[in-house]
Design an enzyme around this catalytic site. Structure first.
Site, mmCIF file in Angstrom:
data_model
loop_
_atom_site.group_PDB
_atom_site.id
_atom_site.type_symbol
_atom_site.label_atom_id
_atom_site.label_comp_id
_atom_site.label_asym_id
_atom_site.label_seq_id
_atom_site.Cartn_x
_atom_site.Cartn_y
_atom_site.Cartn_z
ATOM 1 N N LYS A 223 66.294 29.828 62.193
ATOM 2 C CA LYS A 223 66.338 29.083 60.962
ATOM 3 C C LYS A 223 65.058 28.681 60.297
ATOM 4 O O LYS A 223 64.460 28.950 58.840
ATOM 5 C CB LYS A 223 67.093 27.574 61.269
ATOM 6 C CG LYS A 223 66.697 26.507 60.004
ATOM 7 C CD LYS A 223 67.675 27.327 58.833
ATOM 8 C CE LYS A 223 67.564 26.747 57.881
ATOM 9 N NZ LYS A 223 68.432 27.400 56.609
ATOM 10 N N CYS A 277 64.583 22.578 51.128
ATOM 11 C CA CYS A 277 64.552 23.413 52.485
ATOM 12 C C CYS A 277 63.142 24.285 52.511
ATOM 13 O O CYS A 277 62.313 24.907 52.955
ATOM 14 C CB CYS A 277 65.694 24.183 52.900
ATOM 15 S SG CYS A 277 66.835 23.078 53.183
HETATM 16 N N1 LIG Z 1 70.965 20.843 51.287
HETATM 17 C C1 LIG Z 1 70.556 22.101 52.085
HETATM 18 O O1 LIG Z 1 71.194 22.820 51.327
HETATM 19 C C2 LIG Z 1 69.868 22.107 53.969
HETATM 20 C C3 LIG Z 1 70.611 24.079 53.844
HETATM 21 C C4 LIG Z 1 70.502 23.886 55.286
HETATM 22 C C5 LIG Z 1 69.922 23.143 56.089
HETATM 23 N N2 LIG Z 1 69.936 21.658 55.392
HETATM 24 C C6 LIG Z 1 68.656 20.978 56.387
HETATM 25 O O2 LIG Z 1 70.160 19.794 56.808
HETATM 26 C C7 LIG Z 1 69.080 18.510 56.388
HETATM 27 C C8 LIG Z 1 69.856 18.181 56.163
HETATM 28 O O3 LIG Z 1 70.021 18.283 54.346
HETATM 29 P P1 LIG Z 1 70.819 17.314 53.979
HETATM 30 O O4 LIG Z 1 69.834 18.375 52.336
HETATM 31 O O5 LIG Z 1 72.141 17.097 53.617
HETATM 32 O O6 LIG Z 1 70.172 16.169 53.085
HETATM 33 P P2 LIG Z 1 70.798 15.118 52.517
HETATM 34 O O7 LIG Z 1 69.130 13.200 52.771
HETATM 35 O O8 LIG Z 1 71.334 14.985 51.421
HETATM 36 O O9 LIG Z 1 71.110 13.489 53.415
HETATM 37 C C9 LIG Z 1 70.760 13.425 54.753
HETATM 38 C C10 LIG Z 1 71.463 12.244 55.208
HETATM 39 O O10 LIG Z 1 71.428 11.499 56.331
HETATM 40 C C11 LIG Z 1 71.470 9.763 56.553
HETATM 41 N N3 LIG Z 1 70.818 9.333 57.270
HETATM 42 C C12 LIG Z 1 69.111 9.305 57.336
HETATM 43 N N4 LIG Z 1 69.328 8.464 58.098
HETATM 44 C C13 LIG Z 1 70.218 8.806 58.850
HETATM 45 C C14 LIG Z 1 70.243 7.658 59.929
HETATM 46 N N5 LIG Z 1 69.449 7.596 60.333
HETATM 47 N N6 LIG Z 1 71.008 7.033 60.623
HETATM 48 C C15 LIG Z 1 72.497 8.393 59.675
HETATM 49 N N7 LIG Z 1 72.516 8.231 58.572
HETATM 50 C C16 LIG Z 1 70.863 8.659 58.290
HETATM 51 C C17 LIG Z 1 70.884 9.839 54.219
HETATM 52 O O11 LIG Z 1 71.250 8.556 54.164
HETATM 53 C C18 LIG Z 1 71.960 11.031 53.489
HETATM 54 O O12 LIG Z 1 72.637 10.424 53.406
HETATM 55 C C19 LIG Z 1 67.833 18.885 56.470
HETATM 56 O O13 LIG Z 1 67.580 19.156 57.723
HETATM 57 C C20 LIG Z 1 67.901 20.117 55.913
HETATM 58 O O14 LIG Z 1 66.643 20.832 56.160
HETATM 59 C C21 LIG Z 1 69.856 21.474 53.981
#
Ligand SMILES: NC(=O)c1ccc[n+]([C@@H]2O[C@H](COP(=O)([O-])OP(=O)(O)OC[C@H]3O[C@@H](n4cnc5c(N)ncnc54)[C@H](O)[C@@H]3O)[C@@H](O)[C@H]2O)c1
Length: 452
Positions: A223, A277
Protein backbone atom coordinates in the site's frame (compact mmCIF):
# COMPACT_ATOMS: atom_id res chain seq x y z
CA UNK A 1 -7.42 -21.47 17.08
CA UNK A 2 -10.92 -21.86 18.46
CA UNK A 3 -13.89 -20.47 16.61
CA UNK A 4 -12.47 -20.67 13.09
CA UNK A 5 -15.34 -22.66 11.62
CA UNK A 6 -17.92 -20.64 13.56
CA UNK A 7 -16.58 -17.36 12.21
CA UNK A 8 -16.15 -18.78 8.72
CA UNK A 9 -19.78 -19.93 8.72
CA UNK A 10 -21.00 -16.60 10.10
CA UNK A 11 -19.13 -14.71 7.42
CA UNK A 12 -20.34 -17.01 4.67
CA UNK A 13 -23.94 -16.76 5.86
CA UNK A 14 -23.60 -13.00 6.52
CA UNK A 15 -24.76 -13.47 10.08
CA UNK A 16 -21.41 -12.21 11.43
CA UNK A 17 -21.90 -8.82 13.12
CA UNK A 18 -19.69 -6.12 11.69
CA UNK A 19 -18.36 -2.95 13.32
CA UNK A 20 -16.52 -0.30 11.30
CA UNK A 21 -14.42 2.09 13.40
CA UNK A 22 -13.98 5.47 11.67
CA UNK A 23 -16.71 6.68 9.31
CA UNK A 24 -14.72 8.88 6.93
CA UNK A 25 -14.06 8.64 3.21
CA UNK A 26 -13.05 5.00 3.69
CA UNK A 27 -15.11 3.75 6.62
CA UNK A 28 -18.52 5.04 5.56
CA UNK A 29 -18.60 3.47 2.08
CA UNK A 30 -17.14 0.26 3.51
CA UNK A 31 -19.83 0.11 6.20
CA UNK A 32 -22.57 0.88 3.68
CA UNK A 33 -21.36 -1.75 1.17
CA UNK A 34 -21.21 -4.55 3.76
CA UNK A 35 -24.67 -3.50 4.97
CA UNK A 36 -25.92 -3.60 1.39
CA UNK A 37 -24.37 -7.06 0.98
CA UNK A 38 -26.59 -8.25 3.85
CA UNK A 39 -24.49 -7.89 7.00
CA UNK A 40 -25.69 -6.16 10.15
CA UNK A 41 -23.23 -3.27 10.43
CA UNK A 42 -22.56 -0.68 13.11
CA UNK A 43 -20.43 2.31 12.28
CA UNK A 44 -18.47 3.75 15.18
CA UNK A 45 -16.96 7.23 15.24
CA UNK A 46 -15.84 9.75 17.84
CA UNK A 47 -17.42 12.56 15.82
CA UNK A 48 -20.89 12.93 17.33
CA UNK A 49 -22.18 15.17 14.55
CA UNK A 50 -21.13 12.63 11.91
CA UNK A 51 -22.75 9.79 13.84
CA UNK A 52 -25.98 11.80 14.15
CA UNK A 53 -26.02 12.58 10.42
CA UNK A 54 -25.41 8.96 9.40
CA UNK A 55 -27.84 7.66 12.03
CA UNK A 56 -30.52 9.82 10.42
CA UNK A 57 -29.71 8.39 6.97
CA UNK A 58 -27.64 11.37 5.84
CA UNK A 59 -24.22 11.37 4.18
CA UNK A 60 -21.58 13.71 5.62
CA UNK A 61 -19.39 13.45 2.49
CA UNK A 62 -20.10 16.21 -0.03
CA UNK A 63 -18.82 16.45 -3.61
CA UNK A 64 -19.55 14.10 -6.51
CA UNK A 65 -19.72 10.68 -4.87
CA UNK A 66 -21.88 8.53 -7.14
CA UNK A 67 -24.41 6.37 -5.30
CA UNK A 68 -23.06 6.90 -1.79
CA UNK A 69 -25.73 9.19 -0.31
CA UNK A 70 -28.49 6.98 -1.75
CA UNK A 71 -26.86 3.81 -0.44
CA UNK A 72 -26.36 5.22 3.07
CA UNK A 73 -29.99 6.38 3.15
CA UNK A 74 -31.15 2.96 1.96
CA UNK A 75 -29.14 0.79 4.39
CA UNK A 76 -30.01 3.03 7.34
CA UNK A 77 -33.72 2.92 6.38
CA UNK A 78 -33.67 -0.88 6.17
CA UNK A 79 -31.97 -1.09 9.58
CA UNK A 80 -28.80 -2.74 8.22
CA UNK A 81 -26.54 0.17 9.19
CA UNK A 82 -26.49 1.91 12.55
CA UNK A 83 -24.07 4.51 13.86
CA UNK A 84 -22.79 5.05 17.37
CA UNK A 85 -20.00 6.63 19.43
CA UNK A 86 -20.03 3.78 21.96
CA UNK A 87 -17.25 1.17 21.86
CA UNK A 88 -19.49 -1.24 23.79
CA UNK A 89 -20.86 -2.33 20.38
CA UNK A 90 -17.55 -4.16 19.90
CA UNK A 91 -18.48 -6.58 22.73
CA UNK A 92 -20.67 -8.52 20.30
CA UNK A 93 -18.79 -7.90 17.06
CA UNK A 94 -17.47 -10.79 14.96
CA UNK A 95 -15.60 -8.64 12.44
CA UNK A 96 -14.14 -5.23 13.33
CA UNK A 97 -12.68 -2.98 10.67
CA UNK A 98 -10.54 0.01 11.59
CA UNK A 99 -10.48 2.91 9.12
CA UNK A 100 -9.32 5.90 11.16
CA UNK A 101 -7.02 8.58 9.78
CA UNK A 102 -3.22 8.05 9.90
CA UNK A 103 -1.62 11.43 9.15
CA UNK A 104 2.00 12.44 9.62
CA UNK A 105 3.26 15.31 11.76
CA UNK A 106 5.34 18.36 10.82
CA UNK A 107 8.55 16.29 10.71
CA UNK A 108 6.92 13.67 8.47
CA UNK A 109 6.50 11.02 11.14
CA UNK A 110 3.36 9.04 11.91
CA UNK A 111 2.15 9.58 15.45
CA UNK A 112 -0.99 7.42 15.03
CA UNK A 113 -3.04 9.40 17.55
CA UNK A 114 -6.37 8.17 16.14
CA UNK A 115 -5.17 4.60 15.55
CA UNK A 116 -3.72 4.28 19.05
CA UNK A 117 -6.90 5.68 20.58
CA UNK A 118 -9.10 3.31 18.55
CA UNK A 119 -7.00 0.27 19.50
CA UNK A 120 -6.92 1.21 23.19
CA UNK A 121 -10.68 1.77 23.23
CA UNK A 122 -11.27 -1.50 21.41
CA UNK A 123 -8.98 -3.72 23.51
CA UNK A 124 -11.25 -4.22 26.56
CA UNK A 125 -14.21 -5.00 24.28
CA UNK A 126 -12.50 -7.58 22.08
CA UNK A 127 -14.25 -10.94 22.45
CA UNK A 128 -12.64 -14.26 21.65
CA UNK A 129 -13.01 -15.44 18.06
CA UNK A 130 -13.30 -11.97 16.50
CA UNK A 131 -11.46 -10.82 13.39
CA UNK A 132 -9.86 -7.36 13.55
CA UNK A 133 -8.97 -5.82 10.20
CA UNK A 134 -6.93 -2.63 9.89
CA UNK A 135 -7.87 -0.84 6.67
CA UNK A 136 -5.99 2.38 7.47
CA UNK A 137 -2.70 2.93 5.65
CA UNK A 138 0.25 2.33 7.99
CA UNK A 139 4.04 2.27 7.88
CA UNK A 140 5.71 -1.12 7.37
CA UNK A 141 6.03 -2.80 10.75
CA UNK A 142 3.07 -1.04 12.40
CA UNK A 143 0.92 -4.17 12.68
CA UNK A 144 3.73 -5.93 14.54
CA UNK A 145 5.02 -2.98 16.59
CA UNK A 146 1.82 -1.09 17.43
CA UNK A 147 -1.44 -2.80 16.47
CA UNK A 148 -0.79 -6.28 17.85
CA UNK A 149 0.90 -5.14 21.10
CA UNK A 150 -1.88 -2.65 21.85
CA UNK A 151 -4.63 -5.22 21.36
CA UNK A 152 -2.66 -7.66 23.55
CA UNK A 153 -1.65 -5.02 26.11
CA UNK A 154 -3.45 -6.44 29.13
CA UNK A 155 -2.96 -10.09 28.31
CA UNK A 156 -6.69 -10.71 27.81
CA UNK A 157 -6.37 -11.62 24.16
CA UNK A 158 -3.57 -12.82 21.93
CA UNK A 159 -3.56 -12.57 18.15
CA UNK A 160 -3.55 -15.97 16.50
CA UNK A 161 -4.84 -17.58 19.68
CA UNK A 162 -7.90 -15.54 20.68
CA UNK A 163 -8.53 -13.29 17.70
CA UNK A 164 -7.67 -13.02 14.04
CA UNK A 165 -5.64 -10.05 12.91
CA UNK A 166 -5.52 -8.74 9.33
CA UNK A 167 -4.21 -5.73 7.47
CA UNK A 168 -6.24 -5.05 4.33
CA UNK A 169 -5.36 -1.54 3.11
CA UNK A 170 -7.92 0.40 1.10
CA UNK A 171 -7.46 1.49 -2.50
CA UNK A 172 -10.50 3.78 -2.80
CA UNK A 173 -10.34 7.34 -4.12
CA UNK A 174 -12.73 10.21 -3.44
CA UNK A 175 -15.00 10.73 -6.44
CA UNK A 176 -15.45 7.00 -7.03
CA UNK A 177 -15.48 5.53 -3.52
CA UNK A 178 -18.09 2.82 -4.11
CA UNK A 179 -16.87 1.88 -7.57
CA UNK A 180 -13.25 1.52 -6.42
CA UNK A 181 -14.32 -0.40 -3.34
CA UNK A 182 -16.10 -2.91 -5.53
CA UNK A 183 -13.78 -3.17 -8.52
CA UNK A 184 -10.25 -2.66 -7.21
CA UNK A 185 -8.26 -5.74 -6.23
CA UNK A 186 -7.13 -5.91 -2.59
CA UNK A 187 -4.11 -7.15 -0.72
CA UNK A 188 -5.14 -9.18 2.31
CA UNK A 189 -2.33 -9.47 4.84
CA UNK A 190 -2.98 -12.00 7.57
CA UNK A 191 -1.10 -12.31 10.85
CA UNK A 192 -1.73 -16.00 10.24
CA UNK A 193 -2.80 -17.80 7.02
CA UNK A 194 -6.16 -18.60 8.66
CA UNK A 195 -6.79 -14.91 9.34
CA UNK A 196 -6.09 -14.08 5.69
CA UNK A 197 -8.41 -16.85 4.50
CA UNK A 198 -11.25 -15.62 6.71
CA UNK A 199 -10.76 -12.07 5.47
CA UNK A 200 -10.87 -13.26 1.87
CA UNK A 201 -14.29 -14.83 2.43
CA UNK A 202 -15.45 -11.63 4.11
CA UNK A 203 -14.26 -9.25 1.38
CA UNK A 204 -15.53 -11.64 -1.29
CA UNK A 205 -19.04 -10.41 -0.43
CA UNK A 206 -18.30 -6.90 -1.73
CA UNK A 207 -15.11 -6.97 -3.81
CA UNK A 208 -15.47 -8.14 -7.41
CA UNK A 209 -11.73 -8.36 -8.11
CA UNK A 210 -8.65 -10.29 -6.95
CA UNK A 211 -8.12 -10.73 -3.22
CA UNK A 212 -4.42 -11.48 -2.92
CA UNK A 213 -3.42 -13.21 0.30
CA UNK A 214 -0.13 -12.39 1.98
CA UNK A 215 1.30 -11.42 5.37
CA UNK A 216 0.82 -8.12 7.24
CA UNK A 217 4.17 -6.51 6.50
CA UNK A 218 3.87 -7.24 2.78
CA UNK A 219 0.41 -5.64 2.76
CA UNK A 220 1.82 -2.59 4.58
CA UNK A 221 4.62 -2.34 2.01
CA UNK A 222 2.37 -2.79 -1.02
CA UNK A 223 0.00 0.00 0.00
CA UNK A 224 2.64 2.56 0.94
CA UNK A 225 4.76 1.60 -2.10
CA UNK A 226 1.92 2.04 -4.60
CA UNK A 227 1.29 5.61 -3.45
CA UNK A 228 5.02 6.37 -3.19
CA UNK A 229 5.49 5.13 -6.74
CA UNK A 230 2.80 7.51 -7.92
CA UNK A 231 4.28 10.43 -5.99
CA UNK A 232 7.73 9.82 -7.48
CA UNK A 233 6.27 9.62 -10.98
CA UNK A 234 4.31 12.85 -10.52
CA UNK A 235 7.47 14.50 -9.20
CA UNK A 236 9.28 13.48 -12.38
CA UNK A 237 6.52 15.06 -14.50
CA UNK A 238 6.68 18.21 -12.36
CA UNK A 239 10.45 18.47 -12.62
CA UNK A 240 10.20 18.02 -16.38
CA UNK A 241 7.58 20.82 -16.44
CA UNK A 242 9.90 23.16 -14.55
CA UNK A 243 12.72 22.43 -17.02
CA UNK A 244 10.39 22.96 -20.02
CA UNK A 245 9.35 26.36 -18.67
CA UNK A 246 12.96 27.45 -18.37
CA UNK A 247 13.97 26.41 -21.89
CA UNK A 248 10.81 27.75 -23.53
CA UNK A 249 9.09 24.46 -24.35
CA UNK A 250 5.61 23.05 -23.75
CA UNK A 251 5.71 20.09 -21.35
CA UNK A 252 2.46 18.71 -22.74
CA UNK A 253 3.92 18.35 -26.19
CA UNK A 254 7.17 16.94 -24.79
CA UNK A 255 5.20 14.47 -22.68
CA UNK A 256 3.08 13.30 -25.63
CA UNK A 257 6.18 12.63 -27.68
CA UNK A 258 8.11 10.95 -24.85
CA UNK A 259 5.14 8.66 -24.27
CA UNK A 260 5.39 7.42 -27.86
CA UNK A 261 8.60 5.74 -26.81
CA UNK A 262 7.85 2.14 -25.73
CA UNK A 263 7.36 1.64 -22.00
CA UNK A 264 7.30 5.37 -21.18
CA UNK A 265 4.29 6.83 -19.43
CA UNK A 266 5.06 10.29 -18.08
CA UNK A 267 2.21 11.43 -15.83
CA UNK A 268 0.58 14.87 -15.85
CA UNK A 269 2.45 17.71 -14.18
CA UNK A 270 0.47 20.26 -12.20
CA UNK A 271 0.06 22.66 -9.33
CA UNK A 272 0.85 20.11 -6.62
CA UNK A 273 -0.30 16.91 -4.94
CA UNK A 274 -2.86 16.81 -2.14
CA UNK A 275 -5.27 14.56 -0.30
CA UNK A 276 -4.93 12.47 2.80
CA UNK A 277 -2.84 9.75 1.15
CA UNK A 278 -0.26 10.60 -1.54
CA UNK A 279 1.49 13.39 0.40
CA UNK A 280 1.96 11.19 3.48
CA UNK A 281 2.11 7.55 2.39
CA UNK A 282 5.65 7.98 0.94
CA UNK A 283 6.74 9.24 4.37
CA UNK A 284 5.12 6.17 5.96
CA UNK A 285 7.10 3.91 3.62
CA UNK A 286 10.34 5.76 4.36
CA UNK A 287 9.58 5.71 8.09
CA UNK A 288 9.17 1.91 8.13
CA UNK A 289 12.92 1.32 7.99
CA UNK A 290 14.22 4.77 8.95
CA UNK A 291 16.38 3.38 11.75
CA UNK A 292 18.27 1.28 9.17
CA UNK A 293 18.17 3.13 5.86
CA UNK A 294 17.76 6.78 4.91
CA UNK A 295 15.48 7.09 1.90
CA UNK A 296 16.68 9.58 -0.71
CA UNK A 297 14.40 9.39 -3.74
CA UNK A 298 11.14 9.49 -1.77
CA UNK A 299 11.92 12.72 0.14
CA UNK A 300 13.26 14.34 -3.06
CA UNK A 301 9.98 13.60 -4.85
CA UNK A 302 8.02 14.99 -1.91
CA UNK A 303 10.08 18.17 -2.01
CA UNK A 304 9.40 18.71 -5.73
CA UNK A 305 5.67 18.10 -5.37
CA UNK A 306 5.41 20.32 -2.28
CA UNK A 307 7.14 23.10 -4.20
CA UNK A 308 4.61 23.19 -7.07
CA UNK A 309 1.98 25.48 -5.46
CA UNK A 310 4.81 27.83 -4.48
CA UNK A 311 5.88 27.78 -8.11
CA UNK A 312 2.33 28.74 -9.12
CA UNK A 313 2.64 31.70 -6.75
CA UNK A 314 5.88 32.67 -8.56
CA UNK A 315 4.15 32.43 -11.94
CA UNK A 316 1.38 34.69 -10.63
CA UNK A 317 3.81 37.28 -9.30
CA UNK A 318 5.70 37.23 -12.59
CA UNK A 319 2.60 37.64 -14.78
CA UNK A 320 1.28 40.46 -12.59
CA UNK A 321 4.61 42.21 -12.90
CA UNK A 322 4.28 41.99 -16.67
CA UNK A 323 1.04 43.99 -16.52
CA UNK A 324 2.51 46.43 -14.04
CA UNK A 325 0.81 45.19 -10.86
CA UNK A 326 2.88 44.49 -7.75
CA UNK A 327 1.79 41.42 -5.79
CA UNK A 328 1.35 43.35 -2.52
CA UNK A 329 -1.10 45.53 -4.38
CA UNK A 330 -2.92 42.72 -6.20
CA UNK A 331 -6.27 41.05 -5.79
CA UNK A 332 -6.08 37.38 -6.82
CA UNK A 333 -8.93 34.88 -7.31
CA UNK A 334 -8.01 31.24 -6.67
CA UNK A 335 -10.36 28.77 -8.37
CA UNK A 336 -10.57 25.48 -6.51
CA UNK A 337 -9.81 24.78 -2.87
CA UNK A 338 -10.28 20.98 -2.74
CA UNK A 339 -7.30 18.82 -3.60
CA UNK A 340 -9.18 16.86 -6.28
CA UNK A 341 -11.61 17.69 -9.06
CA UNK A 342 -15.30 17.53 -8.17
CA UNK A 343 -14.52 16.67 -4.54
CA UNK A 344 -14.99 18.51 -1.26
CA UNK A 345 -11.85 16.95 0.24
CA UNK A 346 -9.45 19.77 1.19
CA UNK A 347 -6.85 17.75 3.07
CA UNK A 348 -3.31 18.87 2.17
CA UNK A 349 -4.75 20.79 -0.77
CA UNK A 350 -2.08 22.63 -2.80
CA UNK A 351 -4.43 25.65 -2.86
CA UNK A 352 -3.85 26.10 0.86
CA UNK A 353 -0.10 26.48 0.29
CA UNK A 354 -0.68 28.82 -2.64
CA UNK A 355 -3.14 31.03 -0.74
CA UNK A 356 -0.84 31.27 2.28
CA UNK A 357 2.07 32.23 0.04
CA UNK A 358 0.11 34.89 -1.86
CA UNK A 359 -1.16 36.37 1.40
CA UNK A 360 2.36 36.31 2.84
CA UNK A 361 3.42 38.36 -0.19
CA UNK A 362 0.68 40.87 0.56
CA UNK A 363 -1.96 39.97 -2.03
CA UNK A 364 -5.67 40.03 -1.28
CA UNK A 365 -6.89 36.53 -2.09
CA UNK A 366 -10.42 35.45 -2.88
CA UNK A 367 -11.26 31.76 -3.15
CA UNK A 368 -14.01 29.97 -5.05
CA UNK A 369 -14.90 26.29 -4.91
CA UNK A 370 -18.29 24.85 -5.88
CA UNK A 371 -17.91 21.95 -3.45
CA UNK A 372 -16.25 23.40 -0.37
CA UNK A 373 -18.36 25.10 2.29
CA UNK A 374 -17.35 28.71 2.77
CA UNK A 375 -16.13 29.12 -0.81
CA UNK A 376 -19.30 28.34 -2.73
CA UNK A 377 -21.47 30.96 -4.41
CA UNK A 378 -21.44 32.85 -7.67
CA UNK A 379 -18.13 32.67 -9.50
CA UNK A 380 -18.76 36.07 -11.08
CA UNK A 381 -18.97 37.71 -7.67
CA UNK A 382 -15.77 36.07 -6.46
CA UNK A 383 -13.62 37.06 -9.45
CA UNK A 384 -15.09 40.52 -10.09
CA UNK A 385 -12.41 43.17 -10.01
CA UNK A 386 -9.49 40.76 -9.49
CA UNK A 387 -6.16 41.33 -11.20
CA UNK A 388 -5.44 37.63 -11.63
CA UNK A 389 -7.29 34.34 -11.71
CA UNK A 390 -5.37 31.20 -10.75
CA UNK A 391 -6.92 27.86 -11.65
CA UNK A 392 -5.87 25.20 -9.13
CA UNK A 393 -8.47 22.42 -9.47
CA UNK A 394 -10.00 20.88 -12.59
CA UNK A 395 -13.58 20.97 -11.28
CA UNK A 396 -16.12 20.48 -14.10
CA UNK A 397 -17.42 23.96 -13.28
CA UNK A 398 -14.13 25.45 -14.47
CA UNK A 399 -13.38 23.28 -17.50
CA UNK A 400 -15.71 25.12 -19.81
CA UNK A 401 -15.41 28.66 -18.53
CA UNK A 402 -16.17 31.15 -21.25
CA UNK A 403 -12.95 33.18 -21.33
CA UNK A 404 -14.69 36.22 -22.81
CA UNK A 405 -17.18 36.14 -19.95
CA UNK A 406 -14.38 35.70 -17.41
CA UNK A 407 -12.54 38.69 -18.82
CA UNK A 408 -15.73 40.71 -18.69
CA UNK A 409 -16.25 39.83 -15.01
CA UNK A 410 -12.68 40.84 -14.22
CA UNK A 411 -12.53 44.07 -16.15
CA UNK A 412 -16.05 45.46 -16.54
CA UNK A 413 -16.32 49.13 -15.65
CA UNK A 414 -17.21 49.55 -12.03
CA UNK A 415 -15.68 46.19 -11.09
CA UNK A 416 -12.10 47.43 -10.90
CA UNK A 417 -10.34 50.23 -9.16
CA UNK A 418 -9.85 53.35 -11.22
CA UNK A 419 -6.08 52.77 -11.36
CA UNK A 420 -6.54 49.35 -13.01
CA UNK A 421 -8.66 50.48 -15.94
CA UNK A 422 -6.93 49.33 -19.12
CA UNK A 423 -4.65 46.85 -17.34
CA UNK A 424 -4.72 43.36 -18.87
CA UNK A 425 -5.98 40.65 -16.50
CA UNK A 426 -3.81 37.64 -15.70
CA UNK A 427 -4.78 33.97 -15.99
CA UNK A 428 -2.55 31.30 -14.42
CA UNK A 429 -3.37 27.69 -15.21
CA UNK A 430 -2.11 25.11 -12.73
CA UNK A 431 -4.00 22.19 -14.31
CA UNK A 432 -3.71 22.46 -18.08
CA UNK A 433 -7.34 23.41 -18.60
CA UNK A 434 -6.85 26.29 -20.99
CA UNK A 435 -5.21 26.54 -24.35
CA UNK A 436 -2.48 29.20 -24.28
CA UNK A 437 -3.37 30.71 -27.66
CA UNK A 438 -7.07 30.90 -26.86
CA UNK A 439 -6.32 32.57 -23.53
CA UNK A 440 -4.00 35.07 -25.23
CA UNK A 441 -6.62 35.84 -27.88
CA UNK A 442 -9.13 36.51 -25.09
CA UNK A 443 -6.96 39.32 -23.81
CA UNK A 444 -5.29 37.68 -20.81
CA UNK A 445 -1.65 37.57 -19.89
CA UNK A 446 -1.12 33.84 -19.44
CA UNK A 447 1.12 31.55 -17.42
CA UNK A 448 0.76 27.77 -17.25
CA UNK A 449 2.70 25.13 -15.33
CA UNK A 450 5.19 23.61 -17.75
CA UNK A 451 4.57 26.10 -20.53
CA UNK A 452 7.61 28.21 -21.32
N1 LIG B 1 -9.34 9.00 1.70
C1 LIG B 1 -8.94 8.10 0.83
O1 LIG B 1 -9.21 8.21 -0.36
C2 LIG B 1 -8.15 6.88 1.27
C3 LIG B 1 -7.81 5.90 0.31
C4 LIG B 1 -7.10 4.79 0.71
C5 LIG B 1 -6.69 4.67 2.04
N2 LIG B 1 -7.00 5.66 2.93
C6 LIG B 1 -6.55 5.47 4.30
O2 LIG B 1 -7.69 5.13 5.08
C7 LIG B 1 -7.57 5.71 6.40
C8 LIG B 1 -8.78 6.58 6.67
O3 LIG B 1 -8.80 7.66 5.76
P1 LIG B 1 -10.08 8.57 5.56
O4 LIG B 1 -9.81 9.40 4.37
O5 LIG B 1 -11.32 7.74 5.60
O6 LIG B 1 -10.00 9.45 6.89
P2 LIG B 1 -11.16 10.39 7.48
O7 LIG B 1 -10.47 11.43 8.26
O8 LIG B 1 -12.09 10.80 6.39
O9 LIG B 1 -11.98 9.45 8.45
C9 LIG B 1 -11.47 8.97 9.64
C10 LIG B 1 -12.63 8.89 10.63
O10 LIG B 1 -12.15 8.24 11.81
C11 LIG B 1 -12.74 8.89 12.92
N3 LIG B 1 -11.94 8.61 14.12
C12 LIG B 1 -10.76 9.15 14.49
N4 LIG B 1 -10.34 8.62 15.65
C13 LIG B 1 -11.28 7.72 16.02
C14 LIG B 1 -11.41 6.84 17.12
N5 LIG B 1 -10.48 6.77 18.06
N6 LIG B 1 -12.52 6.07 17.20
C15 LIG B 1 -13.47 6.13 16.23
N7 LIG B 1 -13.40 6.94 15.16
C16 LIG B 1 -12.31 7.72 15.05
C17 LIG B 1 -12.76 10.35 12.53
O11 LIG B 1 -13.68 11.09 13.31
C18 LIG B 1 -13.16 10.25 11.07
O12 LIG B 1 -14.56 10.30 10.89
C19 LIG B 1 -6.25 6.46 6.40
O13 LIG B 1 -5.26 5.64 6.92
C20 LIG B 1 -5.99 6.72 4.93
O14 LIG B 1 -4.62 6.85 4.66
C21 LIG B 1 -7.74 6.74 2.58
Amino acid sequence: MVGFQLLWNGIEAKTARVVVIGLGYVGLPVAARFAQAGFQVTGLDVDEAKVATIGAGGCPIEGEEPGLAELVAQVVATGRLHATTDYAVCDEADVILIAVETPIDSVHQPRYKALRAALRELEPHLKAGTMVIVESTIAPGTMAKLVRPTLQAHGRRQAGRDFYLVHCPERVMPGALLAKLTHMSRVVGGHTPDAARLARVFYGHVVEADLDLTDCVTAELVKTAENSFRDVQIAFANELALICEQVGADVWQVRDLVNKSPGRDVLSPGAGVGGHCIPKDPWLLAYGASDMITAKLIPAAREINDYMPLHVAELTVDALKEVGVEIEDARVAVLGYAYLENSDDTRNAPSITLINRLEELGAEVRVHDPYVAGYQGALAERVRGCDAVVLMVKHDRYRHIDLGQLREWLTSPGSRDERRQGTQPVLVDGRHVFDRDRVGASGFVFRGVGIG
